[in-house]
Design a protein around this motif. Sequence first.
Motif, PDB file in Angstrom:
ATOM      1  N   SER A 357      -4.689 -10.475  -3.985  1.00 36.79           N
ATOM      2  CA  SER A 357      -5.422  -9.367  -4.806  1.00 36.79           C
ATOM      3  C   SER A 357      -5.898  -9.603  -4.654  1.00 36.79           C
ATOM      4  O   SER A 357      -6.763  -8.331  -4.996  1.00 36.79           O
ATOM      5  N   ARG A 358      -6.565 -10.478  -4.440  1.00 36.41           N
ATOM      6  CA  ARG A 358      -8.111 -10.488  -4.171  1.00 36.41           C
ATOM      7  C   ARG A 358      -8.900  -9.771  -2.917  1.00 36.41           C
ATOM      8  O   ARG A 358      -9.485  -8.900  -2.886  1.00 36.41           O
ATOM      9  N   LEU A 359      -7.932  -9.874  -2.537  1.00 41.85           N
ATOM     10  CA  LEU A 359      -8.314  -9.313  -0.658  1.00 41.85           C
ATOM     11  C   LEU A 359      -7.863  -7.749  -1.514  1.00 41.85           C
ATOM     12  O   LEU A 359      -8.873  -6.599   0.122  1.00 41.85           O
ATOM     13  N   TRP A 386      -3.347   5.119   3.853  1.00 42.07           N
ATOM     14  CA  TRP A 386      -1.889   4.605   4.022  1.00 42.07           C
ATOM     15  C   TRP A 386      -1.912   3.552   3.757  1.00 42.07           C
ATOM     16  O   TRP A 386      -0.309   2.809   3.132  1.00 42.07           O
ATOM     17  N   LEU A 387      -3.047   2.762   4.357  1.00 45.05           N
ATOM     18  CA  LEU A 387      -2.810   1.661   4.399  1.00 45.05           C
ATOM     19  C   LEU A 387      -2.735   0.707   2.850  1.00 45.05           C
ATOM     20  O   LEU A 387      -2.003  -0.200   2.090  1.00 45.05           O
ATOM     21  N   LEU A 388      -4.049   1.243   1.721  1.00 50.25           N
ATOM     22  CA  LEU A 388      -4.150   0.684   0.520  1.00 50.25           C
ATOM     23  C   LEU A 388      -2.603   1.095   0.135  1.00 50.25           C
ATOM     24  O   LEU A 388      -2.251  -0.015  -0.881  1.00 50.25           O
ATOM     25  N   LYS A 392      -0.969  -2.198  -1.595  1.00 49.11           N
ATOM     26  CA  LYS A 392      -0.253  -2.598  -3.254  1.00 49.11           C
ATOM     27  C   LYS A 392       1.480  -2.817  -3.320  1.00 49.11           C
ATOM     28  O   LYS A 392       1.697  -3.038  -4.102  1.00 49.11           O
ATOM     29  N   ASN A 393       1.959  -1.677  -2.597  1.00 49.19           N
ATOM     30  CA  ASN A 393       3.257  -2.220  -2.310  1.00 49.19           C
ATOM     31  C   ASN A 393       4.024  -3.164  -2.195  1.00 49.19           C
ATOM     32  O   ASN A 393       5.067  -3.602  -2.537  1.00 49.19           O
ATOM     33  N   GLY A 394       3.055  -4.249  -1.516  1.00 45.76           N
ATOM     34  CA  GLY A 394       3.180  -5.008  -1.190  1.00 45.76           C
ATOM     35  C   GLY A 394       3.392  -6.235  -1.732  1.00 45.76           C
ATOM     36  O   GLY A 394       3.735  -7.423  -0.964  1.00 45.76           O
ATOM     37  N   HIS A 408       6.992 -12.832   3.543  1.00 44.31           N
ATOM     38  CA  HIS A 408       7.209 -11.469   2.557  1.00 44.31           C
ATOM     39  C   HIS A 408       6.527 -10.188   2.997  1.00 44.31           C
ATOM     40  O   HIS A 408       6.881  -9.349   3.292  1.00 44.31           O
ATOM     41  N   VAL A 409       5.367 -10.644   3.625  1.00 38.29           N
ATOM     42  CA  VAL A 409       4.230  -9.420   3.595  1.00 38.29           C
ATOM     43  C   VAL A 409       4.565  -8.939   4.384  1.00 38.29           C
ATOM     44  O   VAL A 409       3.749  -8.003   5.360  1.00 38.29           O
TER      45      VAL A 409
END
Length: 503
Positions: A357-359, A386-388, A392-394, A408-409
């Motif tokens: 979340s920080r990154l 698009w990447l953001l 956020k969904n991952g 996971h990511v």
Amino acid sequence: MNIKQAKEEIKHTVCAYLAKEENGMYCIPSVRQRPILLIGPPGIGKTQIMEQVARECRIGLVSYTITHHTRQSAIGLPYIKEETYFNKTYSITEYTMSEIIASIYQKMRDSGLKEGILFIDEINCVSETLAPTMLQFLQCKTFGNQSIPEGWIIVAAGNPPEYNKSVRDFDMVTLDRVRYMELEADFVVWKEYAKTVHIHRAILSYLELRPNNFYRVESDVDGMQFVTARGWEDLSHLLKIYEKLHLPVNETVIYEFLHHKETAMDVAAYFDLFYKYQDDYDISNILSGNIRPQVFARISHAGFDERLSVTNLLSDGLSNYFVRASIEKERTDLWYSFLKKYRNELTDAKEPAICYSRLLKQLEQTFALEQEGNLLNRTQYKNKEWLLIKLKNGIPENGLNPHEAFLHVKSEFELQTDHLEQAELAASLALEHAFDFMEQAFRGGQEMIVFVTDLTIGIESSAFLAEHPSDRYTRYNEQLLIGTRREQLLSELARDSEQFMTL
């Protein structure tokens, strides 16, 4: 000089003016950094190159059309201030900060960019009351009693007197304090830009046949008639939307952008043919390798304009594959860069979800600053947006250990790599099918030089071919685009164009 040469020289100037010594001071002091003065026909792309230079040099850009300003907005409003000299108080006139200079400080504050370009357009078309202010601006780099901030480079632009009755001549004192660049319209140079921003293929195809209609300014009994590069680009944007909405584009619509009756009528007639060729030849089938036999029978008896139009249609269809592959590659690279940074920081992270979340927050902040600084083109903006959304969904769940969190990511990223591979494979196959058609239809004729040149100067196509070499492209590029053979084919193409225009 042409607009491409001007862009390169301005970039060189930015590098030189912003170069610093070890103590942090500019190598060329501000007083010796001459403003750049661009004088050239309207609509050739002066504003666009400033946006490109600022973006590529990663500096700010504040742009103004000075004819929209009054003396008050340019130099600020006067007010009375008291000063004491030798025990006697005097009332003196001061000025508030100019709106233009205030905009520079606002750009610095909001974007975090401390250096940049102040671009003033139509500088030699100002009103009589504002003219002295503009001369002071070029000579002293000030508006009123406020100086341009250090680290900001001045670029001004204007039109020659034959294009604008309001033009004012600069005196020798002013010209001796600027870097004067005289620009001219050049279709060959503009075509490179047009390919980069994906100008509508019908327009590029028409201008290949009628290069003399790229830029025209004429006066007759009906007044001024003109066609500019800006007109072609704006028409291109409208064409694309009209196509999506299935709306007709006729001579009247074209004349709204190309204010030259003869040219507008000619363009309208050509567009009708272009769209007919698009339907008749079914380019999508050619690129998928399903070519109908009657296509070769027709192209073998086609005239020069039809053959060139089909070549351009093929290039346009192929370009869509390269653009798709380019988008997927940029998205994959951006995602990979994030994951690499995340993996490196996971080693010391106590809570993987918090680290992620920080990154992500840092990436959002960088994106916001890049938007504010206008450092992203349209495609870059869409890809980062698009990447953001994907990131956020991952976000990994709380409680996972570093290894589990990274797996996971990474799983979502692997799906993206599949999309990239599919896009690159589709582009490679389409390219081979395009060469199959070109070889059978034109058997190495001059149409091939148009096709190979498009592949060479296209941003996405050249980048794709650099990573995914094509034997046939390399062979034709060496045969057609080197030395005397290239000159011979270009001369033949020019002669055919001239003959077609006289029909």
